[in-house]
Enzyme design. Structure first.
Site, PDB file in Angstrom:
ATOM      1  N   ASP A  32     -12.622 -39.916  49.512  1.00  0.00           N
ATOM      2  CA  ASP A  32     -12.732 -40.774  50.690  1.00  0.00           C
ATOM      3  C   ASP A  32     -14.214 -41.062  50.946  1.00  0.00           C
ATOM      4  O   ASP A  32     -15.062 -40.178  50.831  1.00  0.00           O
ATOM      5  CB  ASP A  32     -12.097 -40.092  51.909  1.00  0.00           C
ATOM      6  CG  ASP A  32     -11.890 -41.069  53.064  1.00  0.00           C
ATOM      7  OD1 ASP A  32     -10.726 -41.366  53.374  1.00  0.00           O
ATOM      8  OD2 ASP A  32     -12.899 -41.541  53.654  1.00  0.00           O
ATOM      9  N   ILE A  33     -14.516 -42.300  51.314  1.00  0.00           N
ATOM     10  CA  ILE A  33     -15.912 -42.707  51.510  1.00  0.00           C
ATOM     11  C   ILE A  33     -16.518 -42.069  52.767  1.00  0.00           C
ATOM     12  O   ILE A  33     -17.737 -41.877  52.834  1.00  0.00           O
ATOM     13  CB  ILE A  33     -16.014 -44.256  51.537  1.00  0.00           C
ATOM     14  CG1 ILE A  33     -17.409 -44.721  51.183  1.00  0.00           C
ATOM     15  CG2 ILE A  33     -15.558 -44.829  52.878  1.00  0.00           C
ATOM     16  CD1 ILE A  33     -17.486 -46.203  50.830  1.00  0.00           C
ATOM     17  N   ASN A  88      -0.865 -41.423  57.075  1.00  0.00           N
ATOM     18  CA  ASN A  88      -0.785 -42.202  58.305  1.00  0.00           C
ATOM     19  C   ASN A  88       0.019 -43.465  58.027  1.00  0.00           C
ATOM     20  O   ASN A  88      -0.219 -44.125  57.002  1.00  0.00           O
ATOM     21  CB  ASN A  88      -2.190 -42.572  58.790  1.00  0.00           C
ATOM     22  CG  ASN A  88      -3.018 -41.351  59.155  1.00  0.00           C
ATOM     23  OD1 ASN A  88      -2.498 -40.403  59.710  1.00  0.00           O
ATOM     24  ND2 ASN A  88      -4.292 -41.376  58.817  1.00  0.00           N
ATOM     25  N   GLU A  96      -5.140 -47.440  58.799  1.00  0.00           N
ATOM     26  CA  GLU A  96      -6.160 -48.499  58.809  1.00  0.00           C
ATOM     27  C   GLU A  96      -6.138 -49.343  57.541  1.00  0.00           C
ATOM     28  O   GLU A  96      -6.333 -50.551  57.596  1.00  0.00           O
ATOM     29  CB  GLU A  96      -7.550 -47.888  59.017  1.00  0.00           C
ATOM     30  CG  GLU A  96      -7.705 -47.438  60.471  1.00  0.00           C
ATOM     31  CD  GLU A  96      -9.018 -46.777  60.769  1.00  0.00           C
ATOM     32  OE1 GLU A  96      -9.878 -46.722  59.869  1.00  0.00           O
ATOM     33  OE2 GLU A  96      -9.167 -46.310  61.914  1.00  0.00           O
ATOM     34  N   VAL A  97      -5.925 -48.714  56.405  1.00  0.00           N
ATOM     35  CA  VAL A  97      -5.863 -49.465  55.145  1.00  0.00           C
ATOM     36  C   VAL A  97      -4.391 -49.598  54.757  1.00  0.00           C
ATOM     37  O   VAL A  97      -3.690 -48.594  54.568  1.00  0.00           O
ATOM     38  CB  VAL A  97      -6.662 -48.757  54.027  1.00  0.00           C
ATOM     39  CG1 VAL A  97      -6.506 -49.511  52.715  1.00  0.00           C
ATOM     40  CG2 VAL A  97      -8.137 -48.653  54.413  1.00  0.00           C
ATOM     41  N   HIS A 101      -1.489 -44.389  51.186  1.00  0.00           N
ATOM     42  CA  HIS A 101      -2.406 -43.387  50.636  1.00  0.00           C
ATOM     43  C   HIS A 101      -2.159 -42.053  51.309  1.00  0.00           C
ATOM     44  O   HIS A 101      -1.885 -41.996  52.514  1.00  0.00           O
ATOM     45  CB  HIS A 101      -3.868 -43.810  50.818  1.00  0.00           C
ATOM     46  CG  HIS A 101      -4.220 -44.197  52.216  1.00  0.00           C
ATOM     47  ND1 HIS A 101      -3.897 -45.433  52.740  1.00  0.00           N
ATOM     48  CD2 HIS A 101      -4.838 -43.514  53.213  1.00  0.00           C
ATOM     49  CE1 HIS A 101      -4.316 -45.489  53.988  1.00  0.00           C
ATOM     50  NE2 HIS A 101      -4.883 -44.337  54.313  1.00  0.00           N
TER      51      HIS A 101
HETATM   52  P1  5GP Z   1      -6.140 -44.462  57.141  1.00  0.00           P
HETATM   53  O1  5GP Z   1      -6.753 -44.435  58.516  1.00  0.00           O
HETATM   54  O2  5GP Z   1      -5.661 -45.834  56.754  1.00  0.00           O
HETATM   55  O3  5GP Z   1      -5.132 -43.378  56.919  1.00  0.00           O
HETATM   56  O4  5GP Z   1      -7.323 -44.050  56.168  1.00  0.00           O
HETATM   57  C1  5GP Z   1      -8.112 -44.958  55.459  1.00  0.00           C
HETATM   58  C2  5GP Z   1      -9.194 -44.149  54.771  1.00  0.00           C
HETATM   59  O5  5GP Z   1      -9.781 -44.954  53.780  1.00  0.00           O
HETATM   60  C3  5GP Z   1     -10.330 -43.695  55.711  1.00  0.00           C
HETATM   61  O6  5GP Z   1     -10.411 -42.267  55.677  1.00  0.00           O
HETATM   62  C4  5GP Z   1     -11.560 -44.371  55.124  1.00  0.00           C
HETATM   63  O7  5GP Z   1     -12.701 -43.556  55.186  1.00  0.00           O
HETATM   64  C5  5GP Z   1     -11.142 -44.655  53.693  1.00  0.00           C
HETATM   65  N1  5GP Z   1     -11.772 -45.829  53.095  1.00  0.00           N
HETATM   66  C6  5GP Z   1     -11.817 -47.077  53.633  1.00  0.00           C
HETATM   67  N2  5GP Z   1     -12.456 -47.922  52.803  1.00  0.00           N
HETATM   68  C7  5GP Z   1     -12.808 -47.199  51.704  1.00  0.00           C
HETATM   69  C8  5GP Z   1     -13.485 -47.525  50.496  1.00  0.00           C
HETATM   70  O8  5GP Z   1     -13.890 -48.663  50.245  1.00  0.00           O
HETATM   71  N3  5GP Z   1     -13.654 -46.534  49.594  1.00  0.00           N
HETATM   72  C9  5GP Z   1     -13.200 -45.252  49.840  1.00  0.00           C
HETATM   73  N4  5GP Z   1     -13.445 -44.348  48.873  1.00  0.00           N
HETATM   74  N5  5GP Z   1     -12.561 -44.911  50.960  1.00  0.00           N
HETATM   75  C10 5GP Z   1     -12.360 -45.866  51.889  1.00  0.00           C
END
Ligand code: 5GP
Ligand code: ZN
Length: 119
Positions: A32-33, A88, A96-97, A101
């Site tokens: 994760d970034i 999530n 968010e994405v 995942h």
């Molecule tokens: P969500 O809130 O959708 O469960 O988590 C999305 C996750 O994706 C977040 O923890 C965020 O830091 C990670 N993320 C978003 N964009 C990128 C990216 O471009 N590269 C990586 N490695 N992680 C990302």
């Protein structure tokens, strides 16, 4: 199969760089970034599935493989005494994405509580 505008599809295709930790025909895993724990990996099906609410029978193998592989990847990255897997989903789950995942979270010390109890 893939969404041209999805950031995780772009990571799977190598169009956006990532710190990859694992790949097979159905699953891709990377750091994760913005890590929130000493070990914070993301595991995604290579096929674009927006959220768990949209997962179908055909996705069972990839999603199952994520669950079965998670412990090994966590241990490989240093979380060898337990970890947490979080998916999530949707608005209420604060996804968010919009590409399914699993967050693999861990480290040497126990994580915080899953959710604070409000009452
Ligand atoms: P969500 O809130 O959708 O469960 O988590 C999305 C996750 O994706 C977040 O923890 C965020 O830091 C990670 N993320 C978003 N964009 C990128 C990216 O471009 N590269 C990586 N490695 N992680 C990302
Ligand atoms: Zn995608």
């Amino acid at each position: 199969m893939q969404d041209p505008n999805c950031i995780f599809c772009k990571i799977v295709r190598g169009e956006i760089p990532s710190r990859k930790v694992y790949e097979d025909d159905a699953v891709f895993a990377f750091h994760d970034i913005h890590p929130v724990a000493p070990v914070h990996l993301l595991m995604v099906p290579k096929e674009h599935v927006a959220s768990l609410s949209e997962a179908q029978e055909a996705h069972t193998q990839a999603l199952g493989r994520i669950m079965v592989r998670a412990a090994r990847l966590a241990a490989q990255e240093g979380a060898d005494d337990g970890f947490r897997l979080i998916v999530n989903s949707g608005r209420v789950g604060r996804q968010e994405v919009m590409h399914v995942h699993a967050h693999v979270l861990g480290g040497k010390e126990p994580l915080g509580t899953m959710l604070p109890r409000s009452r």
